[in-house]
Design a protein around this motif. Structure first.
Motif, PDB file in Angstrom:
ATOM      1  N   ASP A 138      40.142  59.399  15.241  1.00 51.95           N
ATOM      2  CA  ASP A 138      40.555  58.882  16.204  1.00 51.95           C
ATOM      3  C   ASP A 138      41.877  60.098  16.304  1.00 51.95           C
ATOM      4  OD1 ASP A 138      42.395  56.461  17.653  1.00 51.95           O
ATOM      5  OD2 ASP A 138      42.702  58.494  17.481  1.00 51.95           O
ATOM      6  N   SER A 139      41.594  61.573  17.077  1.00 52.39           N
ATOM      7  CA  SER A 139      42.737  62.298  17.029  1.00 52.39           C
ATOM      8  C   SER A 139      43.382  62.255  18.049  1.00 52.39           C
ATOM      9  CB  SER A 139      42.136  63.872  17.127  1.00 52.39           C
ATOM     10  OG  SER A 139      41.706  63.934  15.769  1.00 52.39           O
ATOM     11  N   ARG A 140      44.907  62.923  18.474  1.00 55.88           N
ATOM     12  CA  ARG A 140      45.973  63.087  19.383  1.00 55.88           C
ATOM     13  C   ARG A 140      46.744  64.024  19.652  1.00 55.88           C
ATOM     14  NH1 ARG A 140      51.033  63.320  17.233  1.00 55.88           N
ATOM     15  NH2 ARG A 140      51.671  63.230  15.264  1.00 55.88           N
ATOM     16  N   VAL A 141      46.805  64.665  21.012  1.00 56.23           N
ATOM     17  CA  VAL A 141      47.600  65.258  21.223  1.00 56.23           C
ATOM     18  C   VAL A 141      48.619  64.538  21.905  1.00 56.23           C
ATOM     19  CG1 VAL A 141      47.866  67.298  22.599  1.00 56.23           C
ATOM     20  CG2 VAL A 141      46.001  66.959  21.809  1.00 56.23           C
ATOM     21  N   ASP A 142      49.797  64.888  22.608  1.00 51.81           N
ATOM     22  CA  ASP A 142      50.951  64.635  22.847  1.00 51.81           C
ATOM     23  C   ASP A 142      51.305  65.479  23.658  1.00 51.81           C
ATOM     24  OD1 ASP A 142      50.783  62.280  21.283  1.00 51.81           O
ATOM     25  OD2 ASP A 142      52.677  62.846  20.224  1.00 51.81           O
ATOM     26  N   PHE A 143      51.851  65.164  25.050  1.00 49.77           N
ATOM     27  CA  PHE A 143      52.232  66.068  26.017  1.00 49.77           C
ATOM     28  C   PHE A 143      53.407  65.996  26.530  1.00 49.77           C
ATOM     29  CE2 PHE A 143      47.440  66.296  25.680  1.00 49.77           C
ATOM     30  CZ  PHE A 143      47.332  67.952  25.875  1.00 49.77           C
ATOM     31  N   ASP A 144      54.233  66.972  27.206  1.00 46.78           N
ATOM     32  CA  ASP A 144      55.145  66.465  27.865  1.00 46.78           C
ATOM     33  C   ASP A 144      55.151  65.895  29.062  1.00 46.78           C
ATOM     34  OD1 ASP A 144      57.680  66.435  28.853  1.00 46.78           O
ATOM     35  OD2 ASP A 144      58.528  68.080  28.350  1.00 46.78           O
ATOM     36  N   ILE A 145      54.976  65.153  30.166  1.00 51.15           N
ATOM     37  CA  ILE A 145      54.459  64.636  31.065  1.00 51.15           C
ATOM     38  C   ILE A 145      55.238  63.611  31.467  1.00 51.15           C
ATOM     39  CG2 ILE A 145      52.512  64.040  32.431  1.00 51.15           C
ATOM     40  CD1 ILE A 145      50.838  64.360  30.584  1.00 51.15           C
ATOM     41  N   PRO A 146      56.564  63.176  32.851  1.00 51.81           N
ATOM     42  CA  PRO A 146      56.943  62.539  33.214  1.00 51.81           C
ATOM     43  C   PRO A 146      55.795  61.156  33.918  1.00 51.81           C
ATOM     44  CG  PRO A 146      57.455  64.828  34.103  1.00 51.81           C
ATOM     45  CD  PRO A 146      56.568  64.545  33.588  1.00 51.81           C
ATOM     46  N   ASP A 147      55.083  61.447  34.595  1.00 48.25           N
ATOM     47  CA  ASP A 147      54.382  60.618  34.558  1.00 48.25           C
ATOM     48  C   ASP A 147      53.080  60.713  34.602  1.00 48.25           C
ATOM     49  OD1 ASP A 147      53.011  58.095  35.209  1.00 48.25           O
ATOM     50  OD2 ASP A 147      53.435  58.327  37.181  1.00 48.25           O
ATOM     51  N   ALA A 148      51.826  60.501  32.999  1.00 53.89           N
ATOM     52  CA  ALA A 148      50.881  60.841  32.601  1.00 53.89           C
ATOM     53  C   ALA A 148      50.042  60.696  34.129  1.00 53.89           C
ATOM     54  CB  ALA A 148      49.986  59.577  32.338  1.00 53.89           C
ATOM     55  N   GLY A 149      49.320  59.860  35.198  1.00 58.70           N
ATOM     56  CA  GLY A 149      48.930  60.274  36.740  1.00 58.70           C
ATOM     57  C   GLY A 149      47.400  59.950  36.243  1.00 58.70           C
ATOM     58  N   PHE A 150      47.103  60.123  34.968  1.00 58.61           N
ATOM     59  CA  PHE A 150      45.622  60.391  34.138  1.00 58.61           C
ATOM     60  C   PHE A 150      45.260  58.574  34.302  1.00 58.61           C
ATOM     61  CE2 PHE A 150      47.397  64.550  33.385  1.00 58.61           C
ATOM     62  CZ  PHE A 150      46.738  65.153  34.130  1.00 58.61           C
ATOM     63  N   THR A 151      43.468  59.118  34.168  1.00 62.10           N
ATOM     64  CA  THR A 151      43.109  57.336  33.655  1.00 62.10           C
ATOM     65  C   THR A 151      42.166  58.349  32.317  1.00 62.10           C
ATOM     66  OG1 THR A 151      41.013  57.506  35.112  1.00 62.10           O
ATOM     67  CG2 THR A 151      42.734  56.052  36.058  1.00 62.10           C
ATOM     68  N   LYS A 152      41.993  57.069  32.124  1.00 63.08           N
ATOM     69  CA  LYS A 152      40.823  57.548  30.793  1.00 63.08           C
ATOM     70  C   LYS A 152      39.817  57.845  30.962  1.00 63.08           C
ATOM     71  CE  LYS A 152      41.433  53.174  28.842  1.00 63.08           C
ATOM     72  NZ  LYS A 152      40.823  52.434  27.946  1.00 63.08           N
ATOM     73  N   GLU A 153      39.512  57.018  32.139  1.00 63.40           N
ATOM     74  CA  GLU A 153      38.192  57.385  32.385  1.00 63.40           C
ATOM     75  C   GLU A 153      37.345  59.015  33.054  1.00 63.40           C
ATOM     76  OE1 GLU A 153      38.487  53.692  32.119  1.00 63.40           O
ATOM     77  OE2 GLU A 153      39.351  54.530  32.949  1.00 63.40           O
ATOM     78  N   GLU A 154      38.604  59.139  33.831  1.00 62.60           N
ATOM     79  CA  GLU A 154      39.611  60.670  34.705  1.00 62.60           C
ATOM     80  C   GLU A 154      38.887  61.577  33.645  1.00 62.60           C
ATOM     81  OE1 GLU A 154      41.484  60.824  38.337  1.00 62.60           O
ATOM     82  OE2 GLU A 154      42.756  60.532  36.674  1.00 62.60           O
ATOM     83  N   VAL A 155      40.081  61.711  32.939  1.00 67.46           N
ATOM     84  CA  VAL A 155      39.965  62.396  31.785  1.00 67.46           C
ATOM     85  C   VAL A 155      38.804  62.673  30.487  1.00 67.46           C
ATOM     86  CG1 VAL A 155      41.456  63.218  29.703  1.00 67.46           C
ATOM     87  CG2 VAL A 155      42.675  61.830  31.268  1.00 67.46           C
TER      88      VAL A 155
END
Length: 247
Positions: A130-147
């Motif tokens: 289980d890895s993580r990457v943190d991004f500077d995004i005000p509003d993700a606008g992404f879904t898990k499925e899309e990514v």
């Protein structure tokens, strides 16, 4: 005085064993060798574990690998109650390959995530499951499925992954290569190591000292397990191996 350890994994991340000579034992019992295949904890990637085999066949279990006084000094930390080798002794190194290969696949997957989400990186941590990457995004606008779908497109395309060196001046002329918001790659040596994906780095190129697989296809199936809000403008994407679980 810091020692310089030749990092064999930088040129060949697939080396599982190698021979080396003990050059020092530090005051905490850490073992320093003239060369190593053990990656030291850095850049969000954990250090390797494994063992050193002595000439008499006995083994010294290595519980962690860390950097010393400089990034070039690699310290092999023995598990408790292990024998201490002598300076000048020859040993055979063996990493826990199954664990390392998982980390190589996962680290490469994190690079793909920065392609799918081209925003400044505020943090990252690589692990075997289980890895993580943190991004500077005000509003993700992404879904898990899309990514997940976009990541798997890149995996299935089986793009080549390779490294090349550029100069400090090349990096200064191409600031967009650096994706991290807060951490700058070390300069001053005249050589910056880039990890490139795709022909001529067409998919991605970024400074990185970690270990990665040779192609995106080797990553295997991955999915986004969770997208978390961490502060007003911070989103954490968690990558996991395997297919996305059914809702």
């Amino acid at each position: 005085m810091a020692h310089k350890t030749e990092a064999l994994f930088r040129d060949d991340a697939y080396l599982r064993t190698a021979d080396a000579t003990v050059v020092a034992i530090n005051d905490r019992g850490g073992i320093i060798l003239d060369r190593t295949i053990f990656y030291a904890t850095s850049g969000g990637q954990p250090g390797d574990i494994g063992h050193l085999e002595r000439m008499d066949g006995s083994r010294i279990a290595i519980a962690a690998t860390i950097t010393g006084e400089t990034k070039d000094e690699v310290i092999h930390v023995p598990a408790p109650e292990q024998a201490v080798p002598q300076v000048g002794e020859r040993v055979t190194l063996a990493i826990d390959w199954d664990r390392r290969h998982l980390l190589m696949r996962m680290h490469a997957a994190c690079h793909l995530l920065t392609v799918v989400c081209p925003f400044p990186i505020t943090g990252a941590a690589v692990s075997v499951d289980d890895s993580r990457v943190d991004f500077d995004i005000p509003d993700a606008g992404f879904t898990k499925e899309e990514v997940t779908a976009r990541l798997m497109e890149l995996v299935r395309a089986d793009h080549v992954i390779f490294t090349r060196l550029i100069s400090d001046e090349d990096l200064a002329a191409n600031p967009g290569l650096v994706k991290s918001k807060n951490v700058r790659p070390p300069v001053g040596t005249g050589k910056i190591r880039l990890v490139c994906i795709g022909d001529n780095g067409a998919v991605d190129s970024q400074p990185c000292g970690g270990t990665h697989v040779k192609s995106t296809g080797e990553i295997g199936e991955i999915h986004i397990g969770k997208i978390e809000k961490k502060g007003r403008e911070n989103r954490r994407f968690r990558i996991r191996f395997g297919p996305m679980p059914a809702a």
